[in-house]
Design an enzyme around this catalytic site. Structure first.
Site, PDB file in Angstrom:
ATOM      1  N   LYS A  53       0.868  -1.165   0.129  1.00 43.11           N
ATOM      2  CA  LYS A  53       0.264   0.041   0.064  1.00 43.11           C
ATOM      3  C   LYS A  53       0.893   1.377  -0.034  1.00 43.11           C
ATOM      4  CE  LYS A  53      -4.584   0.959   0.724  1.00 43.11           C
ATOM      5  NZ  LYS A  53      -5.773   0.327   0.541  1.00 43.11           N
ATOM      6  N   GLY A  66     -24.313   4.075  -0.285  1.00 42.12           N
ATOM      7  CA  GLY A  66     -23.349   4.832  -1.170  1.00 42.12           C
ATOM      8  C   GLY A  66     -23.301   3.680  -2.619  1.00 42.12           C
ATOM      9  N   HIS A  67     -22.046   3.903  -2.980  1.00 41.40           N
ATOM     10  CA  HIS A  67     -21.579   2.948  -4.252  1.00 41.40           C
ATOM     11  C   HIS A  67     -22.064   1.531  -4.040  1.00 41.40           C
ATOM     12  CE1 HIS A  67     -19.437   6.871  -4.970  1.00 41.40           C
ATOM     13  NE2 HIS A  67     -19.908   6.532  -6.471  1.00 41.40           N
ATOM     14  N   VAL A  68     -21.675   0.999  -2.974  1.00 41.07           N
ATOM     15  CA  VAL A  68     -21.766  -0.323  -2.728  1.00 41.07           C
ATOM     16  C   VAL A  68     -23.203  -0.681  -2.171  1.00 41.07           C
ATOM     17  CG1 VAL A  68     -20.823  -2.218  -1.274  1.00 41.07           C
ATOM     18  CG2 VAL A  68     -19.255  -0.665  -2.138  1.00 41.07           C
ATOM     19  N   GLY A  97     -26.085   2.734   5.126  1.00 38.59           N
ATOM     20  CA  GLY A  97     -25.239   3.283   4.028  1.00 38.59           C
ATOM     21  C   GLY A  97     -25.696   2.929   2.689  1.00 38.59           C
TER      22      GLY A  97
HETATM   23  P1  NAD Z   1     -19.545   5.527  -0.512  1.00 37.36           P
HETATM   24  O1  NAD Z   1     -18.909   6.800   0.195  1.00 37.36           O
HETATM   25  O2  NAD Z   1     -20.103   5.701  -1.718  1.00 37.36           O
HETATM   26  O3  NAD Z   1     -21.033   5.685   0.530  1.00 37.36           O
HETATM   27  C1  NAD Z   1     -21.042   5.559   1.912  1.00 37.36           C
HETATM   28  C2  NAD Z   1     -22.382   5.896   2.387  1.00 37.36           C
HETATM   29  O4  NAD Z   1     -22.563   5.813   3.937  1.00 37.36           O
HETATM   30  C3  NAD Z   1     -22.806   7.332   1.842  1.00 37.36           C
HETATM   31  O5  NAD Z   1     -24.058   7.211   1.040  1.00 37.36           O
HETATM   32  C4  NAD Z   1     -22.828   7.957   3.389  1.00 37.36           C
HETATM   33  O6  NAD Z   1     -23.840   9.143   3.091  1.00 37.36           O
HETATM   34  C5  NAD Z   1     -23.175   6.983   4.057  1.00 37.36           C
HETATM   35  N1  NAD Z   1     -22.923   7.034   5.568  1.00 37.36           N
HETATM   36  C6  NAD Z   1     -21.892   8.069   6.249  1.00 37.36           C
HETATM   37  N2  NAD Z   1     -22.028   7.770   7.576  1.00 37.36           N
HETATM   38  C7  NAD Z   1     -23.285   7.076   7.691  1.00 37.36           C
HETATM   39  C8  NAD Z   1     -23.697   6.544   8.797  1.00 37.36           C
HETATM   40  N3  NAD Z   1     -23.378   7.116  10.307  1.00 37.36           N
HETATM   41  N4  NAD Z   1     -25.175   6.171   9.054  1.00 37.36           N
HETATM   42  C9  NAD Z   1     -25.642   5.821   7.913  1.00 37.36           C
HETATM   43  N5  NAD Z   1     -24.637   6.107   6.387  1.00 37.36           N
HETATM   44  C10 NAD Z   1     -23.669   6.941   6.656  1.00 37.36           C
HETATM   45  O7  NAD Z   1     -18.694   4.513   0.021  1.00 37.36           O
HETATM   46  P2  NAD Z   1     -18.714   2.950  -0.675  1.00 37.36           P
HETATM   47  O8  NAD Z   1     -17.674   3.230  -1.909  1.00 37.36           O
HETATM   48  O9  NAD Z   1     -19.848   2.500  -1.147  1.00 37.36           O
HETATM   49  O10 NAD Z   1     -17.927   2.190   0.371  1.00 37.36           O
HETATM   50  C11 NAD Z   1     -18.929   1.597   1.704  1.00 37.36           C
HETATM   51  C12 NAD Z   1     -17.933   1.071   2.596  1.00 37.36           C
HETATM   52  O11 NAD Z   1     -17.359   0.020   1.901  1.00 37.36           O
HETATM   53  C13 NAD Z   1     -16.713   2.107   2.951  1.00 37.36           C
HETATM   54  O12 NAD Z   1     -16.446   1.531   4.384  1.00 37.36           O
HETATM   55  C14 NAD Z   1     -15.574   1.400   2.068  1.00 37.36           C
HETATM   56  O13 NAD Z   1     -14.174   1.714   2.582  1.00 37.36           O
HETATM   57  C15 NAD Z   1     -15.877   0.027   1.947  1.00 37.36           C
HETATM   58  N6  NAD Z   1     -15.472  -0.449   0.703  1.00 37.36           N
HETATM   59  C16 NAD Z   1     -15.694  -0.181  -0.499  1.00 37.36           C
HETATM   60  C17 NAD Z   1     -15.245  -0.809  -1.582  1.00 37.36           C
HETATM   61  C18 NAD Z   1     -15.444  -0.312  -3.084  1.00 37.36           C
HETATM   62  O14 NAD Z   1     -15.284  -0.983  -4.081  1.00 37.36           O
HETATM   63  N7  NAD Z   1     -16.364   1.091  -3.078  1.00 37.36           N
HETATM   64  C19 NAD Z   1     -14.410  -1.748  -1.595  1.00 37.36           C
HETATM   65  C20 NAD Z   1     -13.946  -2.403  -0.111  1.00 37.36           C
HETATM   66  C21 NAD Z   1     -14.553  -1.646   0.675  1.00 37.36           C
END
Ligand code: NAD
Length: 348
Positions: free
Chosen positions: A80, A179-181, A177
């Site tokens: 990393k 978000g994207h995932v 949450g």
């Molecule tokens: P993202 O930023 O698109 O989504 C996160 C969501 O969580 C947002 O909609 C945000 O408003 C919401 N949020 C923040 N605080 C909150 C709370 N207290 N209660 C409820 N919702 C809340 O991120 P993502 O890409 O969807 O990733 C989500 C998680 O998965 C992160 O922890 C990230 O590190 C992990 N992750 C993501 C990937 C990936 O491919 N995107 C890969 C491995 C791990």
């Protein structure tokens, strides 16, 4: 700075301090283990409060990638990088190119990709100076759909193991949450008949999920109290702690968020309460699996990458069985399996 005695030093093969006075680059590239192949891991840009914290973060994340890549059965080791600085104010194409040159000097021992504070556009700049980069727009692209797919099949494995059910129809899942995932996960779960309860601090996302998936809205703070079969944390890290653990009513914790356990002991506490925990660094491995197919010798093939992501299902079943057989928490069983893959001699 006593690097060799830091907690996550753990036999790191190589740590590089890269600098470029002209662009202001100050970066650390940590290569934990390359016994399975070149180290693959993202580049984080963060305004660390101190250099010690930057080194600590690089070591912790790099070691984590060794475990993650080994469990995903990738021909890559763990590494990393971190760039010290504010990604919004200090990032320039020149700085990213300097980072790319630092990566290039390692001649393929480390493959860089995006992470918090870096983007596909930054990787495109880096591609201009080195070929040891993955996660490009015309390559594997956004990792989130692959991550969501991995979490989806991971939930299926956990439901099979803990609830002895093969169908998700009527399964109650609470998702923290959107978000994207989280959003993509909800879409897949709803398509198989799961009943969703959802929370997000962005109320408009919650409202959309109510309309799109017939989800039940839950206030952000109350998501831990929902009477569900599965709790899927897809927002923040460290959500399983002394305060939230006694509130959980789900039989399974399985979501994408990184570092869900505030401390490793919370994994044991989940097990003691009969809650099956799908270790985060296994169930959220879909993104890195997807990217690894771009970094491999044969070029990116989406179908092959997603077929590999689906193997998270069986990888988790093996972990659950091992945990049962050895009477250890699932996070520990996962660590043991990973260590057998990158330290076959048992030397640590
Ligand atoms: P993202 O930023 O698109 O989504 C996160 C969501 O969580 C947002 O909609 C945000 O408003 C919401 N949020 C923040 N605080 C909150 C709370 N207290 N209660 C409820 N919702 C809340 O991120 P993502 O890409 O969807 O990733 C989500 C998680 O998965 C992160 O922890 C990230 O590190 C992990 N992750 C993501 C990937 C990936 O491919 N995107 C890969 C491995 C791990």
């Amino acid at each position: 700075m006593a690097v060799f005695s830091m907690r996550d030093f753990d036999g790191h093969e190589q740590i590089i301090f890269a600098s470029d006075p002209e662009t202001g680059l100050r970066a650390i590239i940590a290569i934990h283990d390359t016994s399975r192949g070149p180290a693959l891991g993202g580049c984080r840009m963060w305004d660390y409060a101190s250099e010690d914290l930057a080194v600590e973060d690089a070591l912790r994340l790099s070691r984590g990638m060794t475990y993650k890549n080994a469990l995903a059965d990738l021909p890559f080791g763990g590494g990393k990088s971190v760039i010290i600085g504010n990604a919004r104010t200090a990032k320039t194409p020149g700085l990213m190119a300097a980072m790319g040159r630092a990566v290039d000097r390692l001649a393929g021992r480390y493959i860089i990709a995006e992470d918090v504070g870096t983007s596909v556009d930054d990787m495109a700049v880096i591609r201009g100076v080195t070929r040891h980069v993955a996660g490009l727009r015309d390559g594997s692209g956004d990792p989130s759909p692959a991550t969501a797919r991995g979490v989806f099949v991971g939930i299926k494995a956990a439901v099979q193991h803990r609830l002895r059910r093969n169908s998700l129809d009527g399964l109650r899942v609470s998702v923290q949450g959107l978000g994207h995932v989280g959003w993509e996960l909800c879409r897949q779960l709803a398509a198989e008949g799961a009943r969703l309860s959802v929370s997000d601090i962005r109320t408009e996302a919650v409202e959309r999920a109510v309309v799109s998936f017939g989800a039940t809205p839950v206030e952000a703070e109350r998501i831990f109290d929902v009477d569900a079969d599965v709790f899927a944390p897809c927002a923040l890290g460290a959500v399983i702690d002394d305060g939230t653990l006694p509130r959980l009513r789900a039989a399974i914790v399985a979501g994408s968020a990184n570092n869900q356990l505030a401390e490793a002991r919370h994994g044991a506490e989940l097990a003691r309460r009969g809650i099956l925990y799908a270790p985060d660094f296994v169930i959220n491995g879909g993104g890195v699996i997807n990217i690894s197919h771009e970094a491999g010798a044969n070029g990116y093939d989406r179908a092959a990458a997603f077929a590999h992501v689906d193997r998270i299902h069986d990888i988790l079943l093996d972990i659950f069985k091992r945990a049962d057989a050895e009477g250890v928490p699932t996070n520990l069983a996962a660590d043991r399996i990973a260590e057998e893959r990158f330290r076959p001699s048992g030397i640590s």
